[in-house]
Write a protein that holds these residues in place. Structure first.
Motif, PDB file in Angstrom:
ATOM      1  N   ASP A 281      75.327  46.004  90.284  1.00  0.00           N
ATOM      2  CA  ASP A 281      75.924  44.898  89.538  1.00  0.00           C
ATOM      3  C   ASP A 281      77.169  45.363  88.774  1.00  0.00           C
ATOM      4  O   ASP A 281      78.173  44.648  88.699  1.00  0.00           O
ATOM      5  CB  ASP A 281      74.910  44.305  88.550  1.00  0.00           C
ATOM      6  CG  ASP A 281      73.749  43.618  89.252  1.00  0.00           C
ATOM      7  OD1 ASP A 281      73.973  43.049  90.337  1.00  0.00           O
ATOM      8  OD2 ASP A 281      72.629  43.661  88.715  1.00  0.00           O
ATOM      9  N   LEU A 282      77.098  46.582  88.203  1.00  0.00           N
ATOM     10  CA  LEU A 282      78.267  47.129  87.518  1.00  0.00           C
ATOM     11  C   LEU A 282      79.426  47.303  88.503  1.00  0.00           C
ATOM     12  O   LEU A 282      80.580  46.973  88.184  1.00  0.00           O
ATOM     13  CB  LEU A 282      77.925  48.464  86.861  1.00  0.00           C
ATOM     14  CG  LEU A 282      79.098  49.222  86.231  1.00  0.00           C
ATOM     15  CD1 LEU A 282      79.770  48.394  85.140  1.00  0.00           C
ATOM     16  CD2 LEU A 282      78.630  50.562  85.661  1.00  0.00           C
ATOM     17  N   ALA A 283      79.117  47.802  89.694  1.00  0.00           N
ATOM     18  CA  ALA A 283      80.156  47.972  90.706  1.00  0.00           C
ATOM     19  C   ALA A 283      80.791  46.628  91.058  1.00  0.00           C
ATOM     20  O   ALA A 283      82.017  46.529  91.230  1.00  0.00           O
ATOM     21  CB  ALA A 283      79.573  48.624  91.957  1.00  0.00           C
ATOM     22  N   GLU A 284      79.968  45.590  91.148  1.00  0.00           N
ATOM     23  CA  GLU A 284      80.513  44.256  91.432  1.00  0.00           C
ATOM     24  C   GLU A 284      81.374  43.774  90.264  1.00  0.00           C
ATOM     25  O   GLU A 284      82.432  43.168  90.474  1.00  0.00           O
ATOM     26  CB  GLU A 284      79.386  43.265  91.700  1.00  0.00           C
ATOM     27  CG  GLU A 284      79.898  41.878  92.036  1.00  0.00           C
ATOM     28  CD  GLU A 284      78.810  40.906  92.479  1.00  0.00           C
ATOM     29  OE1 GLU A 284      79.099  39.697  92.511  1.00  0.00           O
ATOM     30  OE2 GLU A 284      77.688  41.367  92.783  1.00  0.00           O
ATOM     31  N   ALA A 285      80.930  44.052  89.030  1.00  0.00           N
ATOM     32  CA  ALA A 285      81.710  43.648  87.860  1.00  0.00           C
ATOM     33  C   ALA A 285      83.077  44.331  87.868  1.00  0.00           C
ATOM     34  O   ALA A 285      84.106  43.701  87.579  1.00  0.00           O
ATOM     35  CB  ALA A 285      80.949  43.997  86.581  1.00  0.00           C
ATOM     36  N   VAL A 286      83.095  45.619  88.229  1.00  0.00           N
ATOM     37  CA  VAL A 286      84.358  46.354  88.307  1.00  0.00           C
ATOM     38  C   VAL A 286      85.275  45.718  89.345  1.00  0.00           C
ATOM     39  O   VAL A 286      86.476  45.529  89.107  1.00  0.00           O
ATOM     40  CB  VAL A 286      84.100  47.840  88.634  1.00  0.00           C
ATOM     41  CG1 VAL A 286      85.403  48.564  88.964  1.00  0.00           C
ATOM     42  CG2 VAL A 286      83.392  48.529  87.468  1.00  0.00           C
ATOM     43  N   ASP A 287      84.706  45.388  90.490  1.00  0.00           N
ATOM     44  CA  ASP A 287      85.512  44.742  91.534  1.00  0.00           C
ATOM     45  C   ASP A 287      86.098  43.424  91.037  1.00  0.00           C
ATOM     46  O   ASP A 287      87.260  43.101  91.311  1.00  0.00           O
ATOM     47  CB  ASP A 287      84.655  44.478  92.775  1.00  0.00           C
ATOM     48  CG  ASP A 287      84.335  45.755  93.545  1.00  0.00           C
ATOM     49  OD1 ASP A 287      85.039  46.764  93.333  1.00  0.00           O
ATOM     50  OD2 ASP A 287      83.380  45.730  94.343  1.00  0.00           O
TER      51      ASP A 287
END
Length: 337
Positions: A281-287
């Motif tokens: 989810d953090l990776a998606e937020a960064v994207d």
């Protein structure tokens, strides 16, 4: 010619080294005060306080007091104890913040609350606040006492404001800026301003140093909020994504949510509510913050406030002190690249 934040390609990266060299002798005196005043007959107090104070922080706030004293031509010694008071206020707020946030890392080391527990961290934070007020009273200036005591209250208000704003997707940008002005920039401003007070400089110089510190503090916090989404624990000294997992509405999230489509808004709603906080989810937020240029625009805003900080130094003559203070701003903003 007015200094600016824009550097030519190939020039060395800005650093705090000029300021460190400028105030090195004074900083030794400040560190001696800090070491002496964090002592107690209760062994846990210096042990816990020393863990954080010796934890590799840049001591930027007391350095700003010392550099500001240089730029106004102060030649006394009162600023040594007051710089120590500033550092105690800052350290106390860090101890309390880590308890509130449930943080595990601070400057790349385990937090005091993780090692000794929340009650001990809160109480030692209170001890350091008390020490800071002792130092203010010993200085004897009611004006200094008013500035620093008022700032301590403003910081606490800012933290409470942030706490009540957590996990609120409807947080407006102006309230976010009000929060970071209180919880971060206010102490930067006070740290600089008190140097003009002890030097008995005119109000215009007090105001100039206040503006320098305040704008630098806002820029500093904006960069911190941006790199929470694009850095790592080794670089930041805390876990990447801490703000995301704690549901903090920082400017990158405010911008990414406002600019997102329906799917993006649904993601942010779930994430800020605490329902999506895995590494994926953090990776998606960064994207998502990258795709909406929220990071770029947050850093652009930081550069804007950084330039305002530099412009605020206009009343002061050129020289090593002013140059070091300009480069400190450039350093604070360059951390985001």
């Amino acid at each position: 010619m007015t200094a600016t934040l824009h550097r030519l390609s190939g020039e060395p990266q800005p650093s705090l080294e000029p300021m460190l060299r400028l105030v090195a002798g004074d900083m030794n005196q400040v560190n001696a005060v800090i070491l002496a005043r964090m002592q107690s007959d209760i062994p846990l107090i210096p042990e816990l306080a020393g863990h954080l104070i010796a934890g590799g922080g840049k001591r930027m706030r007391p350095m700003l007091t010392l550099a500001s004293a240089r730029v106004v031509g102060y030649t006394g010694t009162r600023h040594h104890r007051l710089a120590a008071a500033v550092e105690f206020i800052h350290t106390a707020t860090l101890l309390h913040d880590d308890v509130v946030d449930g943080s595990d890392l601070r400057r790349g080391r385990r937090t005091a609350n993780l090692i000794w527990g929340n009650p001990a961290s809160v109480l030692v934070g209170d001890f350091l606040f008390s020490r800071s007020f002792e130092l203010m009273v010993e200085d004897g200036s009611l004006k200094v006492l008013k500035i620093l005591s008022g700032t301590s209250a403003i910081i606490a208000e800012g933290e409470v404001n942030q706490l009540t704003a957590a996990r609120r997707l409807d947080l407006p940008e102006d309230r976010y800026l009000h929060i970071i002005d209180a919880k971060t920039a206010a102490l930067f401003a006070a740290a600089c301003r008190i140097a003009a007070v002890v030097a008995e400089r005119p109000e215009v110089e007090e105001a100039a140093l206040d503006a320098y510190g305040r704008n630098l503090g806002i820029a500093f916090q904006l960069v911190d909020d941006a790199i929470d989404y694009v850095s790592d624990a080794g670089t930041m000294g805390k876990e990447a994504g801490d703000d995301f997992r704690e549901g903090k509405m920082t400017l990158p999230v405010i911008l990414a949510h406002a600019r997102g489509d329906g799917e993006a808004r649904a993601f942010w709603k779930a994430a800020i509510a605490g329902h999506r906080n895995t590494d994926a989810d953090l990776a998606e937020a960064v994207d998502r913050v990258r795709a909406t240029r929220a990071i770029d625009d947050t850093l652009a805003r930081a550069r804007h406030y950084g330039q305002r900080a530099i412009d605020a130094l206009g009343p002061f003559p050129g020289g090593k002190a002013k140059d070091a203070m300009v480069e400190a701003v450039e350093f604070a903003v360059a951390r985001g690249y």
